[in-house]
Design an enzyme around this catalytic site. Structure first.
Site, PDB file in Angstrom:
ATOM      1  N   GLY A  46       8.526 -51.786  28.839  1.00  0.00           N
ATOM      2  CA  GLY A  46       8.189 -50.478  28.769  1.00  0.00           C
ATOM      3  C   GLY A  46       8.846 -49.433  29.679  1.00  0.00           C
TER       4      GLY A  46
ATOM      5  N   GLY B 206      12.458 -49.209  31.546  1.00  0.00           N
ATOM      6  CA  GLY B 206      13.600 -48.014  31.015  1.00  0.00           C
ATOM      7  C   GLY B 206      14.643 -49.469  32.145  1.00  0.00           C
TER       8      GLY B 206
ATOM      9  CD  GLU C 261      16.014 -53.594  21.019  1.00  0.00           C
ATOM     10  OE1 GLU C 261      15.870 -52.270  21.665  1.00  0.00           O
ATOM     11  OE2 GLU C 261      16.761 -53.991  22.352  1.00  0.00           O
TER      12      GLU C 261
ATOM     13  CG  ASP D 270      19.387 -51.079  27.024  1.00  0.00           C
ATOM     14  OD1 ASP D 270      20.221 -50.623  28.138  1.00  0.00           O
ATOM     15  OD2 ASP D 270      18.915 -50.937  26.377  1.00  0.00           O
TER      16      ASP D 270
END
Length: 424
Positions: free
Chosen positions: A139, A141, A186, A198
């Site tokens: 979490g 970033g 995801e 990402d």
């Protein structure tokens, strides 16, 4: 194999596996490990799902699996971080994905999702047992979920006896195809309508290089990122956010609405404008067009679109500066990017703003901004190496005063993409 060359999470998973899964008679396969890196994004935040440009790099923090192939379709996992088991079956996937997803802990749903998408692509998989470890901040970033997804794809390839391969040449899946598959995983695992930034950054990582990715065409090229006297410092606010329950999906919807309104406004004035008819994303709207029509948008859409259109321009500016070796000038653009995320896109928070403010007052910090989806997580800082200690001291002194929290500081390096190894 020289285990000293493996990253700590890979070694940890390999060491834990025999203790967690100690039934050696159940396996007729060697012990192996697979991993994939997290990432930092130098510039280009929230542009990926708008068809824009991003400039990330993989870093030397990874998610890792260590385990052995099973003789059935069961996948058994132990999380070294959460200290919990998860188990599911590849039988019936992807059709029974929702049914199998419900009882699983959140982290295991990503592994299940990748398996479902690989099977949907027609790839044959085998079950396996594995320990899952990692040192990408959760979490924060730095894209721990994408690292886990890409590492899952590498693990499935390894433990399915290389029934498929991932790579640039003569592989079943290219890195970009793998990124797209994991992006879809995801979506179904978390409900988050994320862009491809990402997963692509994790797949495409190379040491000492950033990668410019066009999120529409998926074309990419590498840029040197090797500055002996400059450090890439990531500072973690300690604030965690759940993107799926935050305003992330709302921002995406606002961008889509702004695109439609701007296209309609342009066509009203220029009905014969063929370029305008082809507008699909904010990427397609020039800064000049936005300036002309922005005051006809509701304020919130004007702010969202203005940020994204300007951020795409900032990415291209940074590319030119990196090519010219002007790293200090890159830092100036980071400050501007943070202001846009804070004031126009409104995804920052008090803790992120505090860290950027503190960094701004430290001589030798070239630039800083929040990184990732927002509402918590980390800042990325370009810092002259001899100023890192001063930045650390300033954060340790002033951040708790301003927020009541402690921040953690880490130096990251541009690193290689995913990999695997067989140990015995």
């Amino acid at each position: 194999m020289d285990s000293t060359k493996l990253l700590p999470p890979v070694k940890e998973a390999l060491e834990q596996f025999p203790r967690i899964f100690d039934d050696k008679t159940a396996y007729a396969s060697p012990l192996g490990a697979a991993w994939a890196p997290g990432r930092v994004n130098l510039i280009g935040e929230h542009t990926d799902y708008n068809g824009g440009f991003v400039l990330p790099m993989a870093v030397d923090r990874v998610s890792a699996f260590a385990g052995r192939t099973r003789q059935d379709q069961t996948v058994r996992l132990w999380s070294a971080h959460f200290k919990e088991y998860a188990e599911f079956s590849l039988d019936g996937l992807p059709e029974n994905f929702d049914q199998q997803r419900k009882p699983l802990p959140g982290w295991a749903r990503y592994v299940l999702g990748v398996g479902a998408e690989l099977l949907r692509a027609g790839i044959t998989l085998k079950g396996f047992d594995a320990v899952v470890s990692g040192d990408v901040p959760l979490g924060g970033g730095m894209s721990s979920s994408a690292a886990l997804e890409i590492a899952s794809a590498e693990a499935y390839a390894l433990f399915s006896d290389h029934a498929f391969t991932i790579g640039e040449k003569d592989a079943t899946l290219t890195p970009i195809e793998t990124a797209g598959l994991c992006q879809r995983a995801e979506h179904i695992a978390s409900g988050l309508r994320s862009g491809i930034l990402d997963q692509a950054a994790s797949c495409l990582g190379q040491p000492r290089k950033a990668v410019l990715l066009d999120c529409r065409s998926l074309d990419y090229r590498y840029l040197p990122f090797e500055y002996p006297n400059v450090s890439l410092v990531v500072i973690d606010t300690g604030v965690r956010r759940e993107l799926a329950s935050s305003a992330y999906n709302e921002r995406r919807q606002q961008c889509e609405e702004a695109t439609e309104r701007l296209r309609d406004l342009i066509l009203q004035d220029e009905p014969g404008n063929e370029q305008a008819r082809g507008i699909k994303e904010l990427r397609d709207i020039s800064p000049e067009q936005f300036e002309r029509y922005k005051n006809q948008l509701p304020e919130v859409l004007r702010k969202r679109a203005g940020y994204v259109i300007a951020e795409n321009e900032r990415v291209l500016q940074v590319v030119k500066l990196l090519e010219a070796g002007q790293i200090e000038e890159v830092g100036k653009i980071l400050w501007i990017g943070h202001a846009g995320l804070r004031d126009e896109y409104e995804v920052s928070c008090a803790e992120l703003d505090a860290l950027v403010d503190i960094a701004h007052d430290v001589p030798g910090v070239y630039g800083a901004r929040m990184m990732g989806g927002g509402f918590g997580g980390c800042t990325i800082n370009l810092v002259r190496s001899d100023a890192v200690d001063a930045l650390r001291q300033a954060v340790e002194q002033h951040y708790p005063e301003r927020t009541g929290r402690q921040a953690s500081i880490d130096i990251c390096r541009a690193a290689a993409g995913p990999g695997h190894v067989v140990t015995q």
